[in-house]
Design a protein around this motif. Structure first.
Motif, PDB file in Angstrom:
ATOM      1  N   ASN A   1      24.351  -8.725  -6.741  1.00 43.46           N
ATOM      2  CA  ASN A   1      23.957  -8.805  -5.339  1.00 43.46           C
ATOM      3  C   ASN A   1      23.141 -10.052  -5.044  1.00 43.46           C
ATOM      4  OD1 ASN A   1      23.772  -7.925  -2.649  1.00 43.46           O
ATOM      5  ND2 ASN A   1      21.787  -6.917  -3.016  1.00 43.46           N
ATOM      6  N   ARG A   2      23.566 -11.173  -5.598  1.00 42.44           N
ATOM      7  CA  ARG A   2      22.809 -12.409  -5.404  1.00 42.44           C
ATOM      8  C   ARG A   2      23.157 -13.104  -4.089  1.00 42.44           C
ATOM      9  NH1 ARG A   2      18.218 -13.733  -7.353  1.00 42.44           N
ATOM     10  NH2 ARG A   2      18.714 -15.906  -7.735  1.00 42.44           N
ATOM     11  N   GLY A   3      24.318 -12.795  -3.526  1.00 43.38           N
ATOM     12  CA  GLY A   3      24.609 -13.353  -2.194  1.00 43.38           C
ATOM     13  C   GLY A   3      25.061 -14.811  -2.203  1.00 43.38           C
TER      14      GLY A   3
ATOM     15  N   GLY B   1       5.957  -9.169  -1.806  1.00 41.58           N
ATOM     16  CA  GLY B   1       7.104  -8.271  -1.851  1.00 41.58           C
ATOM     17  C   GLY B   1       8.436  -8.996  -1.831  1.00 41.58           C
ATOM     18  N   CYS B   2       9.497  -8.218  -1.826  1.00 40.73           N
ATOM     19  CA  CYS B   2      10.850  -8.795  -1.864  1.00 40.73           C
ATOM     20  C   CYS B   2      11.832  -7.841  -1.199  1.00 40.73           C
ATOM     21  CB  CYS B   2      11.276  -9.039  -3.314  1.00 40.73           C
ATOM     22  SG  CYS B   2      12.879  -9.851  -3.433  1.00 40.73           S
ATOM     23  N   ASN B   3      12.753  -8.409  -0.403  1.00 43.36           N
ATOM     24  CA  ASN B   3      13.765  -7.599   0.279  1.00 43.36           C
ATOM     25  C   ASN B   3      15.157  -7.814  -0.269  1.00 43.36           C
ATOM     26  OD1 ASN B   3      11.868  -6.577   1.956  1.00 43.36           O
ATOM     27  ND2 ASN B   3      12.476  -7.753   3.771  1.00 43.36           N
ATOM     28  N   ASN B   4      15.292  -8.532  -1.387  1.00 43.15           N
ATOM     29  CA  ASN B   4      16.627  -8.948  -1.805  1.00 43.15           C
ATOM     30  C   ASN B   4      17.406  -7.892  -2.578  1.00 43.15           C
ATOM     31  OD1 ASN B   4      16.783 -11.639  -0.761  1.00 43.15           O
ATOM     32  ND2 ASN B   4      15.092 -12.065  -2.132  1.00 43.15           N
ATOM     33  N   PHE B   5      16.695  -7.068  -3.310  1.00 42.58           N
ATOM     34  CA  PHE B   5      17.353  -6.028  -4.097  1.00 42.58           C
ATOM     35  C   PHE B   5      18.503  -6.554  -4.945  1.00 42.58           C
ATOM     36  CE2 PHE B   5      15.083  -3.617  -0.881  1.00 42.58           C
ATOM     37  CZ  PHE B   5      14.507  -2.611  -1.643  1.00 42.58           C
ATOM     38  N   CYS B   6      18.223  -7.563  -5.742  1.00 40.26           N
ATOM     39  CA  CYS B   6      19.184  -7.927  -6.786  1.00 40.26           C
ATOM     40  C   CYS B   6      19.287  -6.682  -7.662  1.00 40.26           C
ATOM     41  CB  CYS B   6      18.669  -9.118  -7.583  1.00 40.26           C
ATOM     42  SG  CYS B   6      18.370 -10.550  -6.533  1.00 40.26           S
ATOM     43  N   THR B   7      20.485  -6.343  -8.113  1.00 37.27           N
ATOM     44  CA  THR B   7      20.676  -4.997  -8.676  1.00 37.27           C
ATOM     45  C   THR B   7      19.975  -4.769 -10.019  1.00 37.27           C
ATOM     46  OG1 THR B   7      22.770  -5.754  -9.587  1.00 37.27           O
ATOM     47  CG2 THR B   7      22.867  -4.582  -7.482  1.00 37.27           C
ATOM     48  N   TYR B   8      19.582  -5.866 -10.697  1.00 34.71           N
ATOM     49  CA  TYR B   8      18.896  -5.716 -11.985  1.00 34.71           C
ATOM     50  C   TYR B   8      17.379  -5.618 -11.823  1.00 34.71           C
ATOM     51  CZ  TYR B   8      18.502 -10.639 -10.850  1.00 34.71           C
ATOM     52  OH  TYR B   8      18.275 -11.799 -10.162  1.00 34.71           O
ATOM     53  N   CYS B   9      16.882  -5.919 -10.624  1.00 31.92           N
ATOM     54  CA  CYS B   9      15.469  -6.278 -10.508  1.00 31.92           C
ATOM     55  C   CYS B   9      14.583  -5.145  -9.987  1.00 31.92           C
ATOM     56  CB  CYS B   9      15.333  -7.495  -9.609  1.00 31.92           C
ATOM     57  SG  CYS B   9      13.655  -8.138  -9.591  1.00 31.92           S
ATOM     58  N   ILE B  10      13.470  -4.963 -10.644  1.00 33.03           N
ATOM     59  CA  ILE B  10      12.520  -3.897 -10.307  1.00 33.03           C
ATOM     60  C   ILE B  10      11.519  -4.349  -9.238  1.00 33.03           C
ATOM     61  CG2 ILE B  10      10.865  -4.526 -12.137  1.00 33.03           C
ATOM     62  CD1 ILE B  10      11.790  -0.914 -11.650  1.00 33.03           C
ATOM     63  N   VAL B  11      11.439  -5.666  -9.020  1.00 29.87           N
ATOM     64  CA  VAL B  11      10.389  -6.210  -8.141  1.00 29.87           C
ATOM     65  C   VAL B  11      10.333  -5.574  -6.742  1.00 29.87           C
ATOM     66  CG1 VAL B  11       9.595  -8.310  -6.957  1.00 29.87           C
ATOM     67  CG2 VAL B  11      10.087  -8.374  -9.395  1.00 29.87           C
ATOM     68  N   PRO B  12      11.478  -5.420  -6.057  1.00 25.15           N
ATOM     69  CA  PRO B  12      11.400  -4.823  -4.721  1.00 25.15           C
ATOM     70  C   PRO B  12      10.807  -3.408  -4.723  1.00 25.15           C
ATOM     71  CG  PRO B  12      13.532  -5.858  -5.068  1.00 25.15           C
ATOM     72  CD  PRO B  12      12.836  -5.844  -6.399  1.00 25.15           C
ATOM     73  N   TYR B  13      10.950  -2.709  -5.841  1.00 23.36           N
ATOM     74  CA  TYR B  13      10.431  -1.340  -5.916  1.00 23.36           C
ATOM     75  C   TYR B  13       8.926  -1.324  -6.198  1.00 23.36           C
ATOM     76  CZ  TYR B  13      15.411  -0.644  -6.289  1.00 23.36           C
ATOM     77  OH  TYR B  13      16.762  -0.689  -6.035  1.00 23.36           O
TER      78      TYR B  13
ATOM     79  N   GLY C   1       5.725 -16.797  -3.666  1.00 24.32           N
ATOM     80  CA  GLY C   1       6.471 -15.753  -2.970  1.00 24.32           C
ATOM     81  C   GLY C   1       7.686 -15.430  -3.806  1.00 24.32           C
ATOM     82  N   GLN C   2       8.227 -14.221  -3.708  1.00 27.28           N
ATOM     83  CA  GLN C   2       9.421 -13.879  -4.485  1.00 27.28           C
ATOM     84  C   GLN C   2      10.624 -14.668  -3.989  1.00 27.28           C
ATOM     85  OE1 GLN C   2       9.232 -12.294  -7.169  1.00 27.28           O
ATOM     86  NE2 GLN C   2       7.200 -11.426  -6.939  1.00 27.28           N
ATOM     87  N   ASN C   3      10.604 -15.001  -2.696  1.00 29.33           N
ATOM     88  CA  ASN C   3      11.676 -15.803  -2.107  1.00 29.33           C
ATOM     89  C   ASN C   3      11.027 -16.651  -1.024  1.00 29.33           C
ATOM     90  OD1 ASN C   3      13.817 -16.850  -0.714  1.00 29.33           O
ATOM     91  ND2 ASN C   3      14.793 -14.887  -0.271  1.00 29.33           N
TER      92      ASN C   3
ATOM     93  N   SER D   1      12.326 -19.956  -5.399  1.00 24.33           N
ATOM     94  CA  SER D   1      13.342 -20.158  -4.369  1.00 24.33           C
ATOM     95  C   SER D   1      14.512 -19.228  -4.632  1.00 24.33           C
ATOM     96  CB  SER D   1      13.863 -21.592  -4.438  1.00 24.33           C
ATOM     97  OG  SER D   1      12.808 -22.496  -4.378  1.00 24.33           O
ATOM     98  N   HIS D   2      15.263 -18.954  -3.574  1.00 25.01           N
ATOM     99  CA  HIS D   2      16.504 -18.198  -3.718  1.00 25.01           C
ATOM    100  C   HIS D   2      17.655 -19.119  -3.314  1.00 25.01           C
ATOM    101  CE1 HIS D   2      19.565 -15.214  -3.649  1.00 25.01           C
ATOM    102  NE2 HIS D   2      18.722 -14.219  -3.843  1.00 25.01           N
ATOM    103  N   PRO D   3      18.622 -19.345  -4.221  1.00 20.77           N
ATOM    104  CA  PRO D   3      19.718 -20.280  -3.927  1.00 20.77           C
ATOM    105  C   PRO D   3      20.496 -19.914  -2.661  1.00 20.77           C
ATOM    106  CG  PRO D   3      19.718 -19.676  -6.245  1.00 20.77           C
ATOM    107  CD  PRO D   3      18.699 -18.794  -5.576  1.00 20.77           C
TER     108      PRO D   3
HETATM  109 FE1  SF4 Z   1      13.647 -10.338  -5.506  1.00 19.62          FE
HETATM  110 FE2  SF4 Z   1      13.773 -12.268  -7.384  1.00 19.62          FE
HETATM  111 FE3  SF4 Z   1      13.989  -9.718  -8.080  1.00 19.62          FE
HETATM  112 FE4  SF4 Z   1      15.999 -10.837  -6.772  1.00 19.62          FE
HETATM  113  S1  SF4 Z   1      15.258 -11.445  -8.823  1.00 19.62           S
HETATM  114  S2  SF4 Z   1      15.083  -8.832  -6.318  1.00 19.62           S
HETATM  115  S3  SF4 Z   1      14.871 -12.253  -5.430  1.00 19.62           S
HETATM  116  S4  SF4 Z   1      12.194 -10.682  -7.173  1.00 19.62           S
END
Ligand code: SF4
Ligand code: 5AD
Length: 439
Positions: free
Chosen positions: A277-279, A157-169, A201-203, A238-240
């Motif tokens: 929302n990359r932080g 899973g993933c908790n980052n919720f980058c605004t383009y990304c469907i992965v967390p959902y 892992g996603q991050n 990795s997440h920068p």
């Molecule tokens: Fe998570 Fe990567 Fe998607 Fe960002 S781009 S929400 S870090 S899976």
């Protein structure tokens, strides 16, 4: 006669790893691997939905199986993976592809035997999708593609919720596996002949934060580095934002952790990074790359970049080009932004026309390809250590392997070397691969 299975996997390493578990579950049920799709009694599509293209590919391939199903009504056709975790997609599949018998999500692979049994008994299609992973299931069976390399999940899973990304959902909230399970799994794999592990892992940098007591990714790497017989440790992704100096220092001191840093940049514009929302900022990212190069001078650095995010101006795009030229990545995966229903970016008003996105992608690829070629060309004449993965797809006489820096190396050699480390002299470096000869 044994029933046969065929799995088509789309998307990332997490899906590849899930397919290995699905294969393990099916083999435990008595199924055997089908060399060809047409021989299979069950065909599963493990799908991806990160971009629209990935989804369309699946739907058209599923459509092509209509005739096969008409000829053999006992054939089970199933769709699983990220695509079906999206809202209302199961309904859409039922409508567009009524010959599909089975739909299940990413959180309930272990239910597969039960679902297949129900289809066989009731002759009715079965759908089971859970919205999130309740608890990590340890110890599911797994069939690996090659005996010497293994993918190992460390977080789901993933908790980052980058605004383009469907992965967390579609993959749910981030959960870390217990350290001792991971270490034990890697020990077992090494006893089974594995020399390289890829931690997934996603991050990965946020590994262990929610464990009791918390564990760091650096600590996990140290534990794995100490396992005798293991030769290489890789990790994705990795997440920068979360990659810090301490981790880089740790990695620089661990001989088995590969000097390859995949650091998805996504954009070189601060305005866009914020909307994503990359932080982190481009300045933070630059500093990160400089720190990596300071502590790990042999490092290769690769990245992911999206062009045409909503609101991306020519100036924003130029910021990306400038940063790419300045940082000189070994290679980059470049993508056209694809609006994903349910994500914040899909609702942003200033979507970029496809023609503009395509032009930007071409321009970025051109810049990056020149850099990749120049960097690879500097390696001409060098001797590198390669773990041989297999034969090249195009030519059975040519072997393909990877360096610790994750460069793809092609060279003539005998099949007996597959799974072994060899030394190769690089004679003909190219943009994506480097050709050489065995020493
Ligand atoms: Fe998570 Fe990567 Fe998607 Fe960002 S781009 S929400 S870090 S899976
Ligand atoms: N459109 C285009 N590319 C995307 N990625 C993730 N979501 C999207 C999207 N909606 C890219 C990111 C990520 C990589 C795995 O896929 O660059 O790092």
């Amino acid at each position: 006669m044994d029933k046969k299975y065929y799995i088509l996997t789309f998307g990332c390493q997490a899906n590849e790893r899930d397919s290995e578990t699905i294969a393990g579950i099916l083999e435990k049920m008595g199924y055997v691997f089908a060399a060809e799709l047409s021989q299979a009694d069950i065909i599963l599509f493990n799908t991806c939905c990160i971009r629209e293209k990935a989804e369309n590919k699946v739907l058209s391939q599923v459509g092509e199986l209509k005739d096969l199903k008409a000829e053999n009504p006992d054939l089970i056709i199933g769709i699983c993976g990220c695509m079906v975790q999206q809202e209302k997609v199961a309904e859409k599949i039922h409508q567009r592809a009524p010959h599909v018998d089975l739909i299940f999500g990413t959180h309930n692979l272990d239910q597969l035997p039960e679902l297949i049994k129900r289809i066989e008994e009731t002759k009715t299609p079965q759908t089971q999708i859970l919205s999130d992973l309740q608890e990590i299931r340890e110890g599911l069976p797994v069939i690996r593609g090659v005996p010497f390399k293994a993918r190992v999940n460390i977080t789901y899973g993933c908790n980052n919720f980058c605004t383009y990304c469907i992965v967390p959902y579609v993959r749910g909230r981030e959960k870390s596996r217990e350290l001792q399970y991971i270490v034990q799994e890697v020990k077992d794999l090494v006893a089974d002949g594995v020399v390289e592990v890829i931690l997934l892992g996603q991050n990965v940098n946020s590994y262990g934060k929610t464990l009791e007591p918390p564990v760091t990714f650096a600590h996990l790497l140290e534990q794995l580095n100490a396992i005798e017989g293991l030769k290489r440790i890789r990790y994705l992704t990795s997440h920068p934002r979360d990659f810090n100096v301490d981790l880089i220092k740790t990695i620089s001191g661990l001989a088995k952790v590969c000097p390859h840093f995949h650091l998805p940049l996504q954009s070189g514009s601060n305005q866009i990074l914020q909307k994503m929302n990359r932080g982190y900022t481009r300045e933070h990212y630059k500093e990160l790359v400089e720190t990596v190069r300071q502590y790990v001078p042999s490092a290769s650095i690769t990245t992911d970049i999206i062009v045409g995010f909503p609101g991306e101006t020519d100036k924003d795009f130029q910021d990306t080009i400038d940063l790419v030229e300045e940082l000189r990545f070994d290679s980059a995966f470049t993508f056209i932004y694809s609006a994903r229903t349910g994500t914040p970016a899909a609702k942003m008003s200033d979507q970029i026309p496809l023609t503009v996105k395509k032009t930007r992608l071409q321009q970025l690829m051109q810049v990056q390809n020149q850099i990749s070629l120049a960097i690879n060309y500097q390696l001409k004449g060098q001797v590198v250590k390669v773990l041989v993965d297999g034969c090249s797809k195009k030519d059975q006489e040519i072997l393909e392997g990877r360096t610790a820096t994750n460069k793809s190396i092609l060279f003539p050699g005998p099949k007996e070397l597959i799974g072994k480390f060899v030394e190769v002299e690089l004679t003909d470096p190219q943009t994506w691969i480097l050709k050489g000869k065995l020493i």
